[in-house]
Design a protein around this motif. Structure first.
Motif, mmCIF file in Angstrom:
data_model
loop_
_atom_site.group_PDB
_atom_site.id
_atom_site.type_symbol
_atom_site.label_atom_id
_atom_site.label_comp_id
_atom_site.label_asym_id
_atom_site.label_seq_id
_atom_site.Cartn_x
_atom_site.Cartn_y
_atom_site.Cartn_z
ATOM 1 N N UNK A 197 0.819 -1.208 0.000
ATOM 2 C CA UNK A 197 0.000 0.000 0.000
ATOM 3 C C UNK A 197 0.853 1.259 0.000
ATOM 4 N N UNK A 198 1.997 1.194 0.656
ATOM 5 C CA UNK A 198 2.898 2.339 0.619
ATOM 6 C C UNK A 198 3.405 2.572 -0.799
ATOM 7 N N UNK A 199 3.753 1.501 -1.502
ATOM 8 C CA UNK A 199 4.237 1.626 -2.872
ATOM 9 C C UNK A 199 3.150 2.161 -3.802
ATOM 10 N N UNK A 200 1.895 1.846 -3.507
ATOM 11 C CA UNK A 200 0.777 2.315 -4.322
ATOM 12 C C UNK A 200 0.301 3.707 -3.904
ATOM 13 N N UNK A 201 0.852 4.224 -2.800
ATOM 14 C CA UNK A 201 0.378 5.507 -2.292
ATOM 15 C C UNK A 201 -1.037 5.430 -1.762
#
Length: 375
Positions: free
Chosen positions: A297-301
């Protein structure tokens, strides 16, 4: 080997689960006053807080075996249960402090509470006298809070083997716990409905009330709409509202091999056709998601948007009004947070107007949907 290990873990998890009880609801007509002012909202809030605190305190007298039997579970995670109980006590104390700020205007259910010890003391001796103005409410409320507490402790007892809204896995997740007092956010899951449907009625109703909400949509349902209507029509449908995603289809994302693709595909579709409405939020169906999903989720913002007030409108045993009454009781208890409905349920056509009317003069606020993506 990996498949065998997965199936083994899943069977162990299922063996710990018994059929849950019917969801809690409370007939609000047993409460003798309408919530026609912020002060009367506080009176009812203090009463619900103390009743729940009494149930919570009583549950702490149960040992692990007795609690397992009460919850209908073979195996429970006592560490998670204890953690959730402590968080509940902290929330109850903060909420009671907010609710007692109006005690100089109405002293009903105002007791000396200056910290956790005194709150627990008042909770332990809390009772409604037989000749009280509130006596018709007392036992139904006590039963509601016992049942609701069991719902929450059951979620805690199964966590993290079964993910749910009861706890957070990472700082990419939130459930509305940090919102301001008297501030609530409406959310609706698993739409849009087929044309025409409840989603059409609901977005029109919200605009007429000058209220915005976050709709967590399914990619396949959005695509089904696009197969029958134009992009412009879909944009008109959600005008003034926010759109997060629930994945491509309504299924658990905790053990689904393609869970990442489900989220990426649905997000890409919504961003493409509804860019002005899209917010980077994922609402996991059933609350199920992977414990190690934070990096994705961090990578996807993106953030994982959970909830702390569940309408249980999917439960066939609850009518629309019972679902709304449950929500109102939990609003009085928790005093802020994210409310979860499903716009695929026709119940919302009755439940939401009932709720809006019941709280219209109580001094609460409805958070703009765009703020949900900024916890």
């Amino acid at each position: 080997m990996r498949i065998a290990l997965f199936l083994s873990a899943w069977l162990v998890c299922l063996s710990a689960v018994a059929a849950p009880t019917e969801p809690a609801t409370l007939d609000r007509s047993t409460w003798p006053e309408q919530l026609i002012s912020p002060v009367l909202f506080d009176v009812a809030s203090r009463a619900e807080i103390l009743t729940f605190a009494h149930a919570l305190l009583s549950s702490e007298a149960l040992d692990e075996r007795a609690l397992s039997q009460r919850l209908g579970l073979k195996i429970i995670n006592m560490d998670a249960v204890d953690t959730v109980r402590q968080r509940m006590w902290q929330r109850l104390l903060a909420n009671y402090n907010f609710a007692q700020q109006s005690c100089d205007q109405d002293a009903s259910f105002c007791y000396y509470v200056d910290g956790m010890d005194s709150l627990r003391e008042q909770a332990g001796k809390f009772e409604i006298a037989p000749d009280s103005f509130y006596v018709d409410w007392a036992e139904p409320s006590a039963e509601f809070h016992r049942t609701y507490l069991d719902e929450q402790l059951r979620l805690a007892a199964l966590f993290p083997q079964i993910g749910s809204e009861i706890e957070l896995f990472s700082d990419r997740e939130f459930n509305g716990g940090g919102m301001n007092d008297r501030l609530f956010m409406l959310t609706f899951d698993s739409g849009p409905t087929q044309l025409p449907g409840t989603t059409d009625w609901l977005t029109d109703y919200l605009r007429k009330q000058s209220v915005s909400a976050t709709f967590f949509v399914l990619g396949n349902s959005v695509q089904a709409r696009l197969d029958k209507q134009s992009v412009q029509a879909l944009q008109a449908l959600y005008k003034g509202q926010c759109l997060g995603v629930q994945g491509w289809e309504y299924r658990s994302h905790s053990h689904w091999t393609d869970w990442q693709d489900s989220i990426v595909r649905s997000s890409a579709l919504v961003k493409k056709v509804l860019p002005d409405n899209y917010v980077p939020l994922f609402r996991p169906p059933y609350g199920h998601r992977r414990a190690d999903s934070g990096a994705f989720f961090e990578a996807q913002g993106m953030q994982v948007a959970l909830w702390n007030i569940d309408s249980q409108d999917l439960a066939g045993s609850l009518s629309a009004e019972q679902s709304a009454q449950r929500v109102l009781s939990l609003m009085l208890l928790w005093r802020h947070g994210v409310i979860s409905f499903h716009d695929t349920q026709s119940k919302v056509r009755s439940a939401l107007p009932w709720l809006m009317k019941a709280t219209a003069q109580s001094g609460l606020g409805w958070q703009e949907c765009s703020a949900l993506a900024q916890p």
